[in-house]
Design a protein around this motif. Sequence first.
Motif, short mmCIF file in Angstrom:
data_model
loop_
_atom_site.label_atom_id
_atom_site.label_comp_id
_atom_site.label_asym_id
_atom_site.label_seq_id
_atom_site.Cartn_x
_atom_site.Cartn_y
_atom_site.Cartn_z
N GLU A 209 0.85 -1.18 0.00
CA GLU A 209 0.00 0.00 0.00
C GLU A 209 0.89 1.24 0.00
O GLU A 209 1.74 1.41 0.88
N ASP A 228 -8.84 4.35 5.29
CA ASP A 228 -7.76 4.09 6.25
C ASP A 228 -6.41 4.38 5.62
O ASP A 228 -5.52 4.97 6.25
N MET A 232 -3.83 7.16 7.03
CA MET A 232 -2.48 6.79 7.45
C MET A 232 -1.42 7.48 6.60
O MET A 232 -0.36 7.89 7.10
N SER A 247 0.08 3.07 14.99
CA SER A 247 -0.75 2.02 15.57
C SER A 247 -2.17 2.14 15.03
O SER A 247 -2.78 3.21 15.09
N ARG A 248 -2.69 1.03 14.51
CA ARG A 248 -4.04 1.00 14.00
C ARG A 248 -4.94 0.16 14.90
O ARG A 248 -5.90 -0.43 14.47
N LYS A 252 -1.81 -4.19 16.08
CA LYS A 252 -1.89 -3.93 14.65
C LYS A 252 -0.96 -2.77 14.29
O LYS A 252 -1.40 -1.70 13.88
N ILE A 254 1.54 -0.50 12.21
CA ILE A 254 1.74 -0.20 10.79
C ILE A 254 3.07 0.54 10.65
O ILE A 254 3.27 1.59 11.27
N TYR A 256 5.71 2.65 8.34
CA TYR A 256 5.66 3.49 7.15
C TYR A 256 7.06 4.02 6.85
O TYR A 256 7.92 4.11 7.73
N ILE A 271 3.24 2.21 2.94
CA ILE A 271 2.68 1.66 4.17
C ILE A 271 2.98 0.16 4.22
O ILE A 271 2.63 -0.58 3.28
N ASP A 273 2.23 -3.06 6.36
CA ASP A 273 1.43 -3.69 7.40
C ASP A 273 2.16 -4.95 7.88
O ASP A 273 2.37 -5.89 7.11
N THR A 276 0.34 -8.12 7.50
CA THR A 276 0.36 -8.58 6.11
C THR A 276 1.68 -9.25 5.77
O THR A 276 1.71 -10.28 5.08
#
Length: 586
Positions: A209, A228, A232, A247-248, A252, A254, A256, A271, A273, A276
């Motif tokens: 992303e 989202d 972000m 932080s999501r 979770k 993230i 970057y 981004i 994750d 992911t």
Amino acid sequence: MGSFLQIKIYRHKFIAYVIFVVSIGLTLGTLTCAMLLNQWVGNARIEAANAFSRVENELQYDADRIEAYMQRIYSNPGLLDDARSFASSSAEGYLTSRLDHSIYSQPLVSFPEDLKTYLYSWAQGEITQISLHTGEYGNVVRFNDNGIASYTFGLPNKDEAFHDTITKGFVYRKKLSNPTLGSQEFGELRFLVSSEQVFRSVQNFRVGEAAAVSAAGDIYLIGGHGEDLEQMSRLAAANGRTHGIISRGMLKPIFYVTFASTKFNFKFVSIIDLSTLIRQHAGMLITLFLIVLAAMVSVLLLIVYNLRDDALFLHRIIQSIGRVKTANFTTSLPARYRRNEYGMIARELDDMIQQLDKYIRNEYLLKIKQQETEMKALQNQINPHFLYNTLEVIRSTALVNRDTDTADAIATLGTLYREIVKKENIISIASELELLQKYLEIMEFKYPGRFYYQVNVEPALLSIPTVKFWMQPLAENFFIHGFDAAHEFNLYVVNGWEADDGYVLEFVDNGQGIPAERLNTVRRTLFNQDDASSGSIGLRNVYTRLHFFYGDGCTIQIANNEEAGVKIAVRISKEVIEHVQVDDCG
């Protein structure tokens, strides 16, 4: 496994080992996963950096193409004149101006067509709009996906078509002037580079992303979609840092990474994750988990094997102690001793049980039972006739001769009986031979000139422990059954030597032999414990006493000599000598 866990110290030790191994395994697994995750994040950063570099290169290529095209305009007066004509407020004005400035001897040059030929095609479709602006309006040339141009004249400069936003593309501005008129500007060229075309070049990169965020807050989503991602991306661009974590929600995170463009005022945001990333590399993580699990299980199995092996030895030790407490000295199955402290203790305990068995057998069966019952009975069976006959001989000789020989015989007899009474039940072979020699000296006195004896025993046998007064019955057996008073040379020889596997004492005489049938009977009854078999009471009593003391390590053999007489061989193994008690040996 069940018996192993029943031992408290091993159960606690096993639990401690499990906790330790699991802790180490989890720690190593966690550190390995963290290193892999860091590497994957680093790879994602490298991919994002390469993608951004590709965008920057594309923008630079477009800038270079535009600069080259501007040089083309200024180097071609006809093209420059047509561009000035294109600045008219309408298509009619553009066409009229073209005709007014044309020269019949030269072909007409079309600025819009030249844009398509040398700029749109040259830029491979990335430049999708070119506009020429004056102070109040602008004329637009647009190219669709198929490269077909459309024209719009007289649009106000504030029209939506000229709105500068990253969602549409990047605008290069170039002033257009006429060198022949002193570089007087007559308009401004704006080249719109399509964001879609520029960012399409990064599709081959694994950026996940990503988005481009302009200084005004406009966002072009390169990979991914949704509010989202927009939120972000804005947070990451506004953070001011080149990388970080957003932080999501719980668990979770993230990651970057941002890159600021040197060509235009925007930031490239990638981004990453972490969840992911983990899903993408789930196969590797599962393999790593299985390897760590297999390593932990292998270590635990090795620990269980060693603890179980030690527990078996400890169980054997406890069993050995229990057998000693219950006076059970039966030989257990042979042990496979380990080369550690448990094995040493188990081996020493087994040796101790064997020594205790020997000691109890010697002390109890010999000193108590034999001393209080058998020894008195045996001596009462052996000694009376010898004592009475000897005393009668001494009395008769003393009455007739009254010489020193009588005194010596009496002294020898007194010494013999004093030593029989005073010596302990366990004496050395040397002491037993002394008793035998005193008896044989008395026999020499009794049969002067007709009886002789020899003792030939190697020194290695003299210190061996044995029971008291068992050689004399063997010699007395010769005088009872084999001695011939009419014969001038009656000989009794005692030989002793060390063999490879034991010690041998041999008692040989030259008297009358034993008939074959009688010899077989003696051999059969020699080891018979039935008191009714009294035909060979002397030999059987000797065997019984030696068997009590030496156990199966002692054997007696009786046979006739080839020339004359009888040979009795007593063999004592070296192995049993190592275990007999010698503390009371006199």
